[in-house]
Design a protein around this motif. Structure first.
Motif, PDB file in Angstrom:
ATOM      1  N   LEU A 188       8.736   7.927   4.264  1.00 28.69           N
ATOM      2  CA  LEU A 188       8.923   8.167   2.837  1.00 28.69           C
ATOM      3  C   LEU A 188       7.930   9.187   2.299  1.00 28.69           C
ATOM      4  O   LEU A 188       8.242   9.966   1.394  1.00 28.69           O
ATOM      5  CB  LEU A 188       8.792   6.851   2.067  1.00 28.69           C
ATOM      6  CG  LEU A 188       9.250   6.871   0.601  1.00 28.69           C
ATOM      7  CD1 LEU A 188      10.718   7.252   0.495  1.00 28.69           C
ATOM      8  CD2 LEU A 188       9.011   5.520  -0.050  1.00 28.69           C
ATOM      9  N   GLN A 189       6.709   9.225   2.876  1.00 28.35           N
ATOM     10  CA  GLN A 189       5.695  10.181   2.429  1.00 28.35           C
ATOM     11  C   GLN A 189       5.943  11.589   2.965  1.00 28.35           C
ATOM     12  O   GLN A 189       5.221  12.520   2.629  1.00 28.35           O
ATOM     13  CB  GLN A 189       4.299   9.720   2.869  1.00 28.35           C
ATOM     14  CG  GLN A 189       3.862   8.387   2.286  1.00 28.35           C
ATOM     15  CD  GLN A 189       3.919   8.349   0.776  1.00 28.35           C
ATOM     16  OE1 GLN A 189       3.506   9.296   0.122  1.00 28.35           O
ATOM     17  NE2 GLN A 189       4.454   7.277   0.224  1.00 28.35           N
ATOM     18  N   GLY A 190       6.970  11.731   3.825  1.00 30.74           N
ATOM     19  CA  GLY A 190       7.286  13.052   4.360  1.00 30.74           C
ATOM     20  C   GLY A 190       6.370  13.495   5.476  1.00 30.74           C
ATOM     21  O   GLY A 190       6.301  14.690   5.806  1.00 30.74           O
ATOM     22  N   ILE A 191       5.657  12.557   6.094  1.00 30.65           N
ATOM     23  CA  ILE A 191       4.763  12.879   7.209  1.00 30.65           C
ATOM     24  C   ILE A 191       5.590  12.952   8.488  1.00 30.65           C
ATOM     25  O   ILE A 191       6.329  12.025   8.811  1.00 30.65           O
ATOM     26  CB  ILE A 191       3.655  11.826   7.342  1.00 30.65           C
ATOM     27  CG1 ILE A 191       2.797  11.827   6.074  1.00 30.65           C
ATOM     28  CG2 ILE A 191       2.794  12.085   8.567  1.00 30.65           C
ATOM     29  CD1 ILE A 191       1.802  10.695   5.994  1.00 30.65           C
ATOM     30  N   LEU A 192       5.490  14.066   9.201  1.00 32.36           N
ATOM     31  CA  LEU A 192       6.295  14.255  10.409  1.00 32.36           C
ATOM     32  C   LEU A 192       5.913  13.241  11.480  1.00 32.36           C
ATOM     33  O   LEU A 192       4.735  12.969  11.711  1.00 32.36           O
ATOM     34  CB  LEU A 192       6.102  15.662  10.959  1.00 32.36           C
ATOM     35  CG  LEU A 192       6.639  16.820  10.095  1.00 32.36           C
ATOM     36  CD1 LEU A 192       6.352  18.150  10.778  1.00 32.36           C
ATOM     37  CD2 LEU A 192       8.132  16.670   9.852  1.00 32.36           C
ATOM     38  N   SER A 193       6.919  12.707  12.148  1.00 36.94           N
ATOM     39  CA  SER A 193       6.674  11.821  13.281  1.00 36.94           C
ATOM     40  C   SER A 193       6.159  12.653  14.453  1.00 36.94           C
ATOM     41  O   SER A 193       6.302  13.881  14.462  1.00 36.94           O
ATOM     42  CB  SER A 193       7.968  11.113  13.673  1.00 36.94           C
ATOM     43  OG  SER A 193       8.900  12.055  14.166  1.00 36.94           O
ATOM     44  N   PRO A 194       5.550  12.029  15.473  1.00 41.46           N
ATOM     45  CA  PRO A 194       5.062  12.793  16.630  1.00 41.46           C
ATOM     46  C   PRO A 194       6.152  13.641  17.281  1.00 41.46           C
ATOM     47  O   PRO A 194       5.910  14.779  17.676  1.00 41.46           O
ATOM     48  CB  PRO A 194       4.557  11.692  17.575  1.00 41.46           C
ATOM     49  CG  PRO A 194       4.156  10.583  16.661  1.00 41.46           C
ATOM     50  CD  PRO A 194       5.158  10.607  15.545  1.00 41.46           C
ATOM     51  N   SER A 195       7.376  13.116  17.395  1.00 42.13           N
ATOM     52  CA  SER A 195       8.449  13.882  18.026  1.00 42.13           C
ATOM     53  C   SER A 195       8.866  15.062  17.166  1.00 42.13           C
ATOM     54  O   SER A 195       9.218  16.120  17.681  1.00 42.13           O
ATOM     55  CB  SER A 195       9.648  12.979  18.306  1.00 42.13           C
ATOM     56  OG  SER A 195      10.101  12.343  17.135  1.00 42.13           O
ATOM     57  N   ALA A 244      17.162   2.438   4.172  1.00 44.01           N
ATOM     58  CA  ALA A 244      17.525   3.374   3.108  1.00 44.01           C
ATOM     59  C   ALA A 244      16.502   4.504   2.982  1.00 44.01           C
ATOM     60  O   ALA A 244      16.851   5.640   2.685  1.00 44.01           O
ATOM     61  CB  ALA A 244      17.646   2.622   1.783  1.00 44.01           C
ATOM     62  N   GLN A 245      15.200   4.189   3.229  1.00 40.96           N
ATOM     63  CA  GLN A 245      14.171   5.216   3.095  1.00 40.96           C
ATOM     64  C   GLN A 245      14.394   6.344   4.092  1.00 40.96           C
ATOM     65  O   GLN A 245      14.184   7.511   3.791  1.00 40.96           O
ATOM     66  CB  GLN A 245      12.771   4.601   3.320  1.00 40.96           C
ATOM     67  CG  GLN A 245      12.339   3.649   2.240  1.00 40.96           C
ATOM     68  CD  GLN A 245      12.810   2.228   2.522  1.00 40.96           C
ATOM     69  OE1 GLN A 245      13.671   2.019   3.371  1.00 40.96           O
ATOM     70  NE2 GLN A 245      12.251   1.267   1.810  1.00 40.96           N
ATOM     71  N   TYR A 246      14.831   5.992   5.319  1.00 40.22           N
ATOM     72  CA  TYR A 246      15.082   7.013   6.333  1.00 40.22           C
ATOM     73  C   TYR A 246      16.225   7.915   5.894  1.00 40.22           C
ATOM     74  O   TYR A 246      16.185   9.128   6.062  1.00 40.22           O
ATOM     75  CB  TYR A 246      15.433   6.361   7.664  1.00 40.22           C
ATOM     76  CG  TYR A 246      14.290   5.684   8.372  1.00 40.22           C
ATOM     77  CD1 TYR A 246      13.100   5.390   7.717  1.00 40.22           C
ATOM     78  CD2 TYR A 246      14.398   5.328   9.714  1.00 40.22           C
ATOM     79  CE1 TYR A 246      12.059   4.756   8.366  1.00 40.22           C
ATOM     80  CE2 TYR A 246      13.358   4.701  10.385  1.00 40.22           C
ATOM     81  CZ  TYR A 246      12.192   4.417   9.705  1.00 40.22           C
ATOM     82  OH  TYR A 246      11.171   3.801  10.356  1.00 40.22           O
ATOM     83  N   GLY A 253       0.791  -1.225   0.000  1.00 35.79           N
ATOM     84  CA  GLY A 253       0.000   0.000   0.000  1.00 35.79           C
ATOM     85  C   GLY A 253       0.816   1.263   0.000  1.00 35.79           C
ATOM     86  O   GLY A 253       0.283   2.329   0.245  1.00 35.79           O
ATOM     87  N   CYS A 254       2.106   1.182  -0.249  1.00 38.95           N
ATOM     88  CA  CYS A 254       2.982   2.335  -0.132  1.00 38.95           C
ATOM     89  C   CYS A 254       2.516   3.501  -0.983  1.00 38.95           C
ATOM     90  O   CYS A 254       2.287   3.365  -2.171  1.00 38.95           O
ATOM     91  CB  CYS A 254       4.404   1.948  -0.535  1.00 38.95           C
ATOM     92  SG  CYS A 254       5.533   3.348  -0.584  1.00 38.95           S
ATOM     93  N   GLY A 255       2.417   4.669  -0.348  1.00 36.26           N
ATOM     94  CA  GLY A 255       2.152   5.895  -1.096  1.00 36.26           C
ATOM     95  C   GLY A 255       0.690   6.125  -1.412  1.00 36.26           C
ATOM     96  O   GLY A 255       0.347   7.210  -1.866  1.00 36.26           O
TER      97      GLY A 255
END
Length: 369
Positions: free
Chosen positions: A40-47, A188-190, A4-6
């Motif tokens: 990879l989608q550029g969504i910010l993590s909670p931190s 690698a994605q990170y 389901g990526c992306g």
């Protein structure tokens, strides 16, 4: 990447991706698969979304742990939940009760949690979805326990104290060729998303630094260097209680600013149901912070004499390090507050000491091997 990526993050709003995490997990995707996709989608993590409150956390990418925390947090159902934790008083040193106690927070079992009768804010997932996720997690845990026998325990002297110089995360123990190694695996994605030149895997053999670290500790806390070490620590003394109090006051001020903004939005004709939910949530957060502020110990200054007394006590521990077995070494290093950071490109390990109570509070000596 998962199938389901992306294609399953319709917006970058918290409501969208939190709901997406639940739905994708229920489709069978794992923590790491979801974490990599979010990164990879550029969504910010909670931190990364709230860096002020998460200065101690890695803000570059989503972690498996962050995904798991969201999947196990009942607040996403819209209900308020109390009694998730309790406070226990624990002796600082069972051999010396005069040192007093410290308060430790412990998790209660889920059957002890108290749920609000009605939702107190908008739900991101239904109670049914949340319960289905908890059932899957419980089933997986039971399956792993019954199907995987515990391997022979491997001793790692630097358990929990060795960090990667590229990404500042803890390096994990890895037994190879009958020896203790430490590694940092970075997907690698990170690396791509964060423009970080991080090798896929960083390795360090324990024996390459073990004697050097023990020798450095013995030197810094030895009779010839003890006064120099005390002077260095005296210059850097920072009482963590003071830092905690400052942080709590900042967060209380932030809550007050939010309440003013929400009330202004209400006066301006905003949706009262949604805004009242925000106000109630912020009030609840403010009440919790006020409780922490009242319970927090007052800040104290530490004199040079106190540092000397505590360092001498630590010195007794240091003398045991060289003769201890790996498991005992790990406990001693933790007690000393040792932190090692490995810089592979320089073939260099930075060593720092940040002893905790009942020894020295938040002070450091810097060195290297």
């Amino acid at each position: 990447m998962g199938a389901g990526c992306g294609g399953w993050w319709p917006t970058r709003s918290p409501h969208a991706w939190c709901g997406g995490i639940y739905s994708e997990f229920l489709k069978g995707r794992g923590y790491l698969d979801i974490a990599e996709d979010l990164t990879l989608q550029g969504i910010l993590s909670p931190s990364a979304s709230d860096p002020e409150r998460n200065k101690h956390r890695d803000q570059r990418a989503w972690s498996k742990y962050a995904v798991r925390v969201i999947l196990t947090n009942p607040r996403y159902t819209g209900h308020q939940v109390w009694n998730k934790q309790r406070k226990d008083e624990i002796l600082l040193d069972v051999e010396n009760v005069a040192l007093g106690t410290t308060t430790k927070q412990r998790w209660n079992t889920k059957d002890q949690w108290i749920w609000s009768e009605h939702p107190v804010h908008d739900a991101i997932v239904s109670v049914e979805e949340y319960q289905r996720v908890q059932e899957i997690l419980a089933t997986r845990a039971r399956g792993q326990f019954s199907q995987r026998p515990h391997p022979t325990r491997r001793p790692y002297a630097f358990r929990g104290v060795l960090f990667c110089g590229y990404c500042e995360r803890r390096m994990q123990g890895n037994w190879n060729n009958h020896q203790a190694y430490y590694r940092c695996r970075f997907p690698a994605q990170y690396a791509i998303v964060n423009e970080l030149d991080h090798p896929k895997v960083v390795y360090l053999r324990e024996l390459e630094i073990l004697d050097e670290v023990d020798g450095w500790l013995g030197t810094e806390f030895g009779p010839d260097r003890l006064e120099h070490t005390i002077a260095a620590m005296a210059e850097q003394v920072v009482d963590p209680n003071e830092a905690v109090l400052i942080d709590l006051r900042k967060r209380l001020s932030k809550c007050d600013r939010k309440l003013i903004q929400y009330r202004s939005a209400l006066d301006a004709g905003g949706d009262p149901i949604e805004i009242v939910g925000w106000i109630n949530e912020t009030k609840s957060e403010r009440a919790r912070l006020e409780g922490e502020l009242k319970a927090a110990p007052a800040a104290q200054r530490i004199s040079v004499a106190e540092i000397r007394s505590m360092i001498e006590e630590v010195g007794d521990v240091v003398r045991l390090v060289g003769e201890a077995d790996p498991d005992d070494k790990a406990d001693l290093y933790t007690q000393l507050g040792l932190k090692l950071t490995y810089y592979p490109e320089k073939q260099y390990v930075e060593a720092r000491i940040n002893p905790e109570p009942p020894h020295v509070r938040a002070v450091c000596v810097r060195g290297g091997t």
